[in-house]
Motif scaffolding. Sequence first.
Motif, PDB file in Angstrom:
ATOM      1  N   MET A  83       7.672  -6.281  -3.218  1.00 23.15           N
ATOM      2  CA  MET A  83       6.891  -7.100  -4.081  1.00 23.15           C
ATOM      3  C   MET A  83       6.519  -8.342  -3.246  1.00 23.15           C
ATOM      4  SD  MET A  83       8.892  -7.095  -7.934  1.00 23.15           S
ATOM      5  CE  MET A  83       7.634  -8.419  -8.549  1.00 23.15           C
ATOM      6  N   TYR A  84       7.527  -8.601  -2.250  1.00 24.58           N
ATOM      7  CA  TYR A  84       6.912  -9.852  -1.209  1.00 24.58           C
ATOM      8  C   TYR A  84       5.774  -9.192  -0.298  1.00 24.58           C
ATOM      9  CZ  TYR A  84      11.181 -12.748  -1.275  1.00 24.58           C
ATOM     10  OH  TYR A  84      11.938 -13.844  -1.411  1.00 24.58           O
ATOM     11  N   GLN A  85       5.642  -8.064  -0.145  1.00 22.83           N
ATOM     12  CA  GLN A  85       4.484  -7.512   0.667  1.00 22.83           C
ATOM     13  C   GLN A  85       3.337  -7.378  -0.338  1.00 22.83           C
ATOM     14  OE1 GLN A  85       4.743  -7.316   3.764  1.00 22.83           O
ATOM     15  NE2 GLN A  85       6.646  -7.953   3.770  1.00 22.83           N
ATOM     16  N   GLU A  86       3.715  -6.985  -1.459  1.00 20.60           N
ATOM     17  CA  GLU A  86       2.585  -6.931  -2.550  1.00 20.60           C
ATOM     18  C   GLU A  86       1.719  -8.136  -2.714  1.00 20.60           C
ATOM     19  OE1 GLU A  86       4.200  -4.523  -5.591  1.00 20.60           O
ATOM     20  OE2 GLU A  86       4.294  -2.764  -4.443  1.00 20.60           O
ATOM     21  N   ILE A  87       2.778  -9.194  -2.883  1.00 20.87           N
ATOM     22  CA  ILE A  87       2.021 -10.620  -3.309  1.00 20.87           C
ATOM     23  C   ILE A  87       1.337 -11.272  -2.221  1.00 20.87           C
ATOM     24  CG2 ILE A  87       2.977 -12.965  -3.715  1.00 20.87           C
ATOM     25  CD1 ILE A  87       5.380 -11.822  -5.080  1.00 20.87           C
ATOM     26  N   MET A  88       1.976 -10.892  -0.889  1.00 18.42           N
ATOM     27  CA  MET A  88       1.215 -11.504   0.320  1.00 18.42           C
ATOM     28  C   MET A  88      -0.130 -10.745   0.396  1.00 18.42           C
ATOM     29  SD  MET A  88       4.348 -12.239   3.109  1.00 18.42           S
ATOM     30  CE  MET A  88       5.324 -10.792   2.621  1.00 18.42           C
ATOM     31  N   LEU A  89      -0.181  -9.662   0.160  1.00 17.27           N
ATOM     32  CA  LEU A  89      -1.499  -8.762   0.152  1.00 17.27           C
ATOM     33  C   LEU A  89      -2.495  -9.155  -0.887  1.00 17.27           C
ATOM     34  CD1 LEU A  89      -3.327  -6.247   1.262  1.00 17.27           C
ATOM     35  CD2 LEU A  89      -1.967  -4.850  -0.386  1.00 17.27           C
ATOM     36  N   ALA A  90      -1.860  -9.489  -2.105  1.00 19.90           N
ATOM     37  CA  ALA A  90      -2.738 -10.090  -3.153  1.00 19.90           C
ATOM     38  C   ALA A  90      -3.507 -11.339  -2.896  1.00 19.90           C
ATOM     39  CB  ALA A  90      -1.949 -10.071  -4.605  1.00 19.90           C
ATOM     40  N   LEU A  91      -2.421 -12.151  -2.264  1.00 12.93           N
ATOM     41  CA  LEU A  91      -3.074 -13.490  -2.032  1.00 12.93           C
ATOM     42  C   LEU A  91      -4.118 -13.366  -0.667  1.00 12.93           C
ATOM     43  CD1 LEU A  91       0.316 -15.441  -1.723  1.00 12.93           C
ATOM     44  CD2 LEU A  91      -1.885 -15.905  -3.437  1.00 12.93           C
ATOM     45  N   LYS A  92      -3.881 -12.341   0.353  1.00  6.51           N
ATOM     46  CA  LYS A  92      -4.851 -12.243   1.338  1.00  6.51           C
ATOM     47  C   LYS A  92      -6.166 -11.804   0.815  1.00  6.51           C
ATOM     48  CE  LYS A  92      -5.481  -9.733   5.430  1.00  6.51           C
ATOM     49  NZ  LYS A  92      -4.867  -8.429   6.362  1.00  6.51           N
ATOM     50  N   ASN A  93      -6.176 -10.970  -0.229  1.00  5.08           N
ATOM     51  CA  ASN A  93      -7.256 -10.230  -0.861  1.00  5.08           C
ATOM     52  C   ASN A  93      -8.133 -11.044  -1.726  1.00  5.08           C
ATOM     53  OD1 ASN A  93      -6.831  -7.839   0.384  1.00  5.08           O
ATOM     54  ND2 ASN A  93      -5.716  -6.897  -1.513  1.00  5.08           N
ATOM     55  N   GLU A 140       7.161 -15.886   5.782  1.00  2.00           N
ATOM     56  CA  GLU A 140       5.735 -15.475   5.613  1.00  2.00           C
ATOM     57  C   GLU A 140       5.046 -15.711   4.289  1.00  2.00           C
ATOM     58  OE1 GLU A 140       3.202 -11.582   6.361  1.00  2.00           O
ATOM     59  OE2 GLU A 140       5.116 -11.587   6.942  1.00  2.00           O
ATOM     60  N   LEU A 141       5.847 -15.472   2.799  1.00  2.00           N
ATOM     61  CA  LEU A 141       5.118 -15.721   1.843  1.00  2.00           C
ATOM     62  C   LEU A 141       5.007 -17.075   1.287  1.00  2.00           C
ATOM     63  CD1 LEU A 141       4.739 -14.390  -1.208  1.00  2.00           C
ATOM     64  CD2 LEU A 141       7.347 -15.172  -1.486  1.00  2.00           C
ATOM     65  N   VAL A 142       5.900 -18.119   2.156  1.00  2.00           N
ATOM     66  CA  VAL A 142       5.620 -19.260   1.688  1.00  2.00           C
ATOM     67  C   VAL A 142       4.406 -19.827   2.547  1.00  2.00           C
ATOM     68  CG1 VAL A 142       6.667 -21.749   2.077  1.00  2.00           C
ATOM     69  CG2 VAL A 142       7.994 -20.109   0.920  1.00  2.00           C
ATOM     70  N   ALA A 164      11.397 -18.599  -7.794  1.00  2.00           N
ATOM     71  CA  ALA A 164      10.112 -18.598  -8.646  1.00  2.00           C
ATOM     72  C   ALA A 164       9.804 -20.130  -8.922  1.00  2.00           C
ATOM     73  CB  ALA A 164      10.050 -17.900  -9.916  1.00  2.00           C
ATOM     74  N   VAL A 165      10.983 -20.869  -9.060  1.00  2.00           N
ATOM     75  CA  VAL A 165      10.796 -22.448  -9.157  1.00  2.00           C
ATOM     76  C   VAL A 165      10.515 -23.062  -7.942  1.00  2.00           C
ATOM     77  CG1 VAL A 165      12.450 -24.469  -9.912  1.00  2.00           C
ATOM     78  CG2 VAL A 165      12.769 -22.137 -11.095  1.00  2.00           C
ATOM     79  N   THR A 166      11.358 -22.772  -6.811  1.00  4.19           N
ATOM     80  CA  THR A 166      10.836 -23.272  -5.669  1.00  4.19           C
ATOM     81  C   THR A 166       9.321 -23.182  -5.489  1.00  4.19           C
ATOM     82  OG1 THR A 166      12.954 -22.495  -4.731  1.00  4.19           O
ATOM     83  CG2 THR A 166      11.344 -23.202  -3.179  1.00  4.19           C
ATOM     84  N   LEU A 167       8.681 -22.090  -5.466  1.00  5.09           N
ATOM     85  CA  LEU A 167       7.438 -21.668  -5.308  1.00  5.09           C
ATOM     86  C   LEU A 167       6.338 -22.545  -5.921  1.00  5.09           C
ATOM     87  CD1 LEU A 167       7.359 -17.863  -4.840  1.00  5.09           C
ATOM     88  CD2 LEU A 167       7.087 -19.563  -3.181  1.00  5.09           C
ATOM     89  N   LEU A 168       6.758 -23.018  -7.250  1.00  3.38           N
ATOM     90  CA  LEU A 168       5.935 -23.683  -7.978  1.00  3.38           C
ATOM     91  C   LEU A 168       5.559 -25.016  -7.596  1.00  3.38           C
ATOM     92  CD1 LEU A 168       7.726 -23.362 -11.726  1.00  3.38           C
ATOM     93  CD2 LEU A 168       5.587 -22.091 -10.863  1.00  3.38           C
ATOM     94  N   GLY A 169       6.238 -25.721  -6.530  1.00  2.00           N
ATOM     95  CA  GLY A 169       5.824 -26.649  -5.804  1.00  2.00           C
ATOM     96  C   GLY A 169       4.514 -26.405  -4.855  1.00  2.00           C
TER      97      GLY A 169
END
Length: 187
Positions: A83-93, A140-142, A164-169
């Motif tokens: 899912m890390y990879q899928e999230i990064m791909l989704a953000l890139k797209n 890489e995700l951050v 998930a909480v950390t990323l909210l910032g």
Amino acid sequence: MPKPGVPDFDNKTKQGAWKETARQNYVDLASSLSPSSEASSQGKSGADVKVQESKDIVVTSADGITKIMFNRPSRKNAITLQMYQEIMLALKNASRDNSTITVFTGAGDYYCSGNDLNNLINATGEIQELAIKCAMALRELVSDFIDFPKPLVAVVNGPAVGLAVTLLGLFDAVYASDKVILFLANQ
């Protein structure tokens, strides 16, 4: 506008009405972006179009909004290494599509329960190698969140834990339902 004094009934009434209108607008916006919203693609113009194939991360686009949804409700949307990879791909797209805003949310009753601990349990090889791999994926995700060029909004539909909480910032705006509870792991 400063808070009106006690004897200023007219302005107190106006401020109360403004607060109620603002609250209702917030609820309407959060409801329209939530995956449980009635505003689904049923016969509506601008219906969601699926733009990325994945079972755990669902990406749709409609009305200038790209929606990235954690889609593992049976596991409280816990994030796997895939899912890390899928999230990064989704953000890139999403950074390249014609949307004006990108929204993250979760399917089911949780926004996201953080990292899936099965990442460690099902690991093959050295635990130290896995720890390095996880740290690199997280870095890489951050970075992808920080460098994202469009407004990034979290619609937190339920409890959120750890990562998930950390990323909210890193989001430009966070909208939370009344069912939200945030948990950070002890360091």
